[in-house]
Design a protein around this motif. Sequence first.
Motif, PDB file in Angstrom:
ATOM      1  N   ALA A 186       1.872  19.216  96.569  1.00  0.00           N
ATOM      2  CA  ALA A 186       1.787  20.418  95.744  1.00  0.00           C
ATOM      3  C   ALA A 186       2.250  20.068  94.335  1.00  0.00           C
ATOM      4  O   ALA A 186       3.080  19.173  94.153  1.00  0.00           O
ATOM      5  N   ALA A 187       1.718  20.769  93.350  1.00  0.00           N
ATOM      6  CA  ALA A 187       2.064  20.510  91.949  1.00  0.00           C
ATOM      7  C   ALA A 187       2.238  21.833  91.218  1.00  0.00           C
ATOM      8  O   ALA A 187       1.357  22.705  91.294  1.00  0.00           O
ATOM      9  N   GLY A 188       3.346  21.994  90.540  1.00  0.00           N
ATOM     10  CA  GLY A 188       3.614  23.232  89.820  1.00  0.00           C
ATOM     11  C   GLY A 188       2.819  23.328  88.526  1.00  0.00           C
ATOM     12  O   GLY A 188       2.423  22.327  87.928  1.00  0.00           O
ATOM     13  N   VAL A 189       2.585  24.558  88.106  1.00  0.00           N
ATOM     14  CA  VAL A 189       1.882  24.837  86.857  1.00  0.00           C
ATOM     15  C   VAL A 189       2.852  25.568  85.941  1.00  0.00           C
ATOM     16  O   VAL A 189       3.439  26.579  86.331  1.00  0.00           O
ATOM     17  N   ARG A 195       2.833  18.059  85.656  1.00  0.00           N
ATOM     18  CA  ARG A 195       4.104  17.350  85.595  1.00  0.00           C
ATOM     19  C   ARG A 195       4.948  17.605  86.846  1.00  0.00           C
ATOM     20  O   ARG A 195       5.475  16.691  87.452  1.00  0.00           O
ATOM     21  N   ASP A 196       5.130  18.868  87.235  1.00  0.00           N
ATOM     22  CA  ASP A 196       5.874  19.186  88.465  1.00  0.00           C
ATOM     23  C   ASP A 196       5.137  18.654  89.685  1.00  0.00           C
ATOM     24  O   ASP A 196       3.905  18.738  89.756  1.00  0.00           O
ATOM     25  N   LEU A 197       5.899  18.175  90.660  1.00  0.00           N
ATOM     26  CA  LEU A 197       5.255  17.764  91.909  1.00  0.00           C
ATOM     27  C   LEU A 197       6.239  17.803  93.068  1.00  0.00           C
ATOM     28  O   LEU A 197       7.457  17.782  92.886  1.00  0.00           O
ATOM     29  N   ALA A 198       5.676  17.860  94.262  1.00  0.00           N
ATOM     30  CA  ALA A 198       6.423  17.675  95.505  1.00  0.00           C
ATOM     31  C   ALA A 198       5.499  16.934  96.448  1.00  0.00           C
ATOM     32  O   ALA A 198       4.303  17.230  96.523  1.00  0.00           O
ATOM     33  N   GLY A 199       6.045  15.940  97.152  1.00  0.00           N
ATOM     34  CA  GLY A 199       5.195  15.169  98.028  1.00  0.00           C
ATOM     35  C   GLY A 199       5.962  14.137  98.824  1.00  0.00           C
ATOM     36  O   GLY A 199       7.185  14.251  99.003  1.00  0.00           O
ATOM     37  N   VAL A 200       5.251  13.130  99.285  1.00  0.00           N
ATOM     38  CA  VAL A 200       5.812  12.112 100.166  1.00  0.00           C
ATOM     39  C   VAL A 200       5.652  10.747  99.510  1.00  0.00           C
ATOM     40  O   VAL A 200       4.565  10.408  99.020  1.00  0.00           O
ATOM     41  N   ALA A 215       7.611  22.371  94.635  1.00  0.00           N
ATOM     42  CA  ALA A 215       6.822  22.013  93.464  1.00  0.00           C
ATOM     43  C   ALA A 215       6.979  23.014  92.324  1.00  0.00           C
ATOM     44  O   ALA A 215       6.699  22.692  91.168  1.00  0.00           O
ATOM     45  N   ALA A 216       7.419  24.220  92.631  1.00  0.00           N
ATOM     46  CA  ALA A 216       7.594  25.250  91.608  1.00  0.00           C
ATOM     47  C   ALA A 216       8.881  25.081  90.819  1.00  0.00           C
ATOM     48  O   ALA A 216       9.080  25.730  89.794  1.00  0.00           O
ATOM     49  N   VAL A 217       9.764  24.190  91.279  1.00  0.00           N
ATOM     50  CA  VAL A 217      11.133  24.156  90.761  1.00  0.00           C
ATOM     51  C   VAL A 217      11.383  23.233  89.572  1.00  0.00           C
ATOM     52  O   VAL A 217      12.079  23.634  88.627  1.00  0.00           O
ATOM     53  N   PRO A 218      10.900  21.982  89.546  1.00  0.00           N
ATOM     54  CA  PRO A 218      11.473  20.979  88.642  1.00  0.00           C
ATOM     55  C   PRO A 218      11.611  21.369  87.177  1.00  0.00           C
ATOM     56  O   PRO A 218      12.727  21.393  86.648  1.00  0.00           O
ATOM     57  N   VAL A 219      10.526  21.649  86.469  1.00  0.00           N
ATOM     58  CA  VAL A 219      10.628  21.930  85.040  1.00  0.00           C
ATOM     59  C   VAL A 219      11.324  23.263  84.786  1.00  0.00           C
ATOM     60  O   VAL A 219      12.314  23.343  84.046  1.00  0.00           O
ATOM     61  N   SER A 220      10.834  24.334  85.406  1.00  0.00           N
ATOM     62  CA  SER A 220      11.389  25.664  85.151  1.00  0.00           C
ATOM     63  C   SER A 220      12.812  25.793  85.685  1.00  0.00           C
ATOM     64  O   SER A 220      13.687  26.383  85.037  1.00  0.00           O
ATOM     65  N   GLY A 221      13.060  25.266  86.886  1.00  0.00           N
ATOM     66  CA  GLY A 221      14.396  25.354  87.472  1.00  0.00           C
ATOM     67  C   GLY A 221      15.429  24.578  86.679  1.00  0.00           C
ATOM     68  O   GLY A 221      16.548  25.050  86.453  1.00  0.00           O
TER      69      GLY A 221
END
Length: 325
Positions: A36-39, A70-75, A124-130
Amino acid sequence: MKAIVQDVYGEADVLAVRDIPRPVPKTGEVLIRVMAAGVDPGVWHLMTGRPYLIRAALGPRRPRIPVRGRDLAGVVETAGPESGFQPGDEVFGTCEGGSFAEFAVARADRIARKPAGVPFVDAAAVPVSGTTALQAVRYARITTGRQVLVIGAGGGVGSFAVQLAVAAGARVTGVCSPGKADMVRGLGAEHVLDYHREEVDSRGPIFDAVVDTAGNRPLSLLRRALTSHGTLVLIGGERHGTALFGGISRALVAAPLLSLTSGDQRLHGLLAKENAADLTELAALLESGTLRPAVDRTYPLAHAPEALAEIGRGHTGGKMVITLA
């Protein structure tokens, strides 16, 4: 691998799905299978090349890095030397080479391990905004009992700032449109101010901290909402500022302006820096349930241009996420 790429700056119609070579991690990097990748608005700026200052780093006529996201979550698929990760590790964070792709390379100091119970979409929603919200709450020195105003509480950064301020023990007032009011209350805001009906200084100088993610109010108005020892944190300003500097123009002029005025109010123009330590702290908050990403909607990879177009219209609530699993 399939990826969302662009050859020129422009609106969402410059994006296309293409097959490109899979990237290779170097020392201190990992190759991640993106789930998943955040927008976020930052991706929109990279796509359009606006404000124009960012082209100095990205490429004056066309983006040097063609893949968006830029944001991502994965393996972790492959771990480079000295990365500290192993294949199979579930991670989340940011990458510079583009996360709207089946695989992406990320620096080890820009990712953290994802809690097992947290879905990839949420992570994936967290990195930049969080990370931005976390650093804003720190700069604002938010502690128990403080009155905090979050402007843009229904957006990506604002939705995290509300929750983090509440977790710090603050009494939070969120500023948003009527359609996002229930969401903002659900995130823990004690009061919600409808900006169509009431200005942020209407209740007088009652706030110990103001976190402004909207960027469309003059500093004089924001300061009228602060106590004499209050702190103002400025974040972005997506539709405002100059064509050259965009939203960061507020940060460039804010401190000098404040230094010319009397009083003990503090002001900080925040340019957040993503790092593994903050991501690890956010992971703990996610795992405990203290932090809940407000995911507005998801899109498959092929529909990423639609998500960026929606960001450009400026009416999203919470976060949008591209899904690849």
